[in-house]
Scaffold this motif. Structure first.
Motif, PDB file in Angstrom:
ATOM      1  N   LYS A   1      95.387  54.703  96.727  1.00 50.19           N
ATOM      2  CA  LYS A   1      94.253  55.183  95.947  1.00 50.19           C
ATOM      3  C   LYS A   1      93.592  54.012  95.240  1.00 50.19           C
ATOM      4  CE  LYS A   1      96.799  58.535  94.048  1.00 50.19           C
ATOM      5  NZ  LYS A   1      97.183  59.576  93.108  1.00 50.19           N
TER       6      LYS A   1
ATOM      7  N   THR B   1      97.899  53.944 103.217  1.00 51.63           N
ATOM      8  CA  THR B   1      96.743  54.031 102.328  1.00 51.63           C
ATOM      9  C   THR B   1      97.183  53.938 100.871  1.00 51.63           C
ATOM     10  OG1 THR B   1      96.835  56.458 102.262  1.00 51.63           O
ATOM     11  CG2 THR B   1      95.402  55.459 103.947  1.00 51.63           C
TER      12      THR B   1
ATOM     13  N   LYS C   1      90.801  56.856  98.970  1.00 52.72           N
ATOM     14  CA  LYS C   1      91.937  56.242  99.658  1.00 52.72           C
ATOM     15  C   LYS C   1      91.400  55.149 100.561  1.00 52.72           C
ATOM     16  CE  LYS C   1      95.515  59.553  99.337  1.00 52.72           C
ATOM     17  NZ  LYS C   1      96.817  59.851  99.867  1.00 52.72           N
TER      18      LYS C   1
END
Length: 86
Positions: free
Chosen positions: A77, A75, A10
């Motif tokens: 991925k 955030t 992340k």
């Protein structure tokens, strides 16, 4: 021990730099469709970033990144990849 390069991590949405030529390909309708999908299913495919000049540079996933930004996500991925050699 190179497996960590392909691991999903992340990263902060605001830490990802978008190259100017990438920004020109942004389609707001596509961002909206991905954002709606993310609300239902979450982020399925990580974006791809690389280290460049002391920052994270977007390689792949502009619309996913902007969809996360539109949803107010902090955030996203990401998979770290090597810079492409010309």
């Amino acid at each position: 021990m190179h497996d960590h390069l392909k691991a999903t991590r992340k990263v902060a949405v605001h830490d990802v730099y978008i190259p100017v030529k990438r920004k020109k390909t942004l389609d707001p309708n596509k961002v909206e469709a991905i954002a709606v999908n993310m609300i239902d299913e979450g982020q399925k495919t990580p974006i791809q970033v690389r280290q460049g000049n002391g920052r994270l540079v977007l390689v792949e996933g502009l619309h996913r990144l902007e969809a996360c930004r539109a949803l107010g996500e902090d955030t996203i991925k990401a998979i770290f990849v090597q810079a492409r050699r010309l």
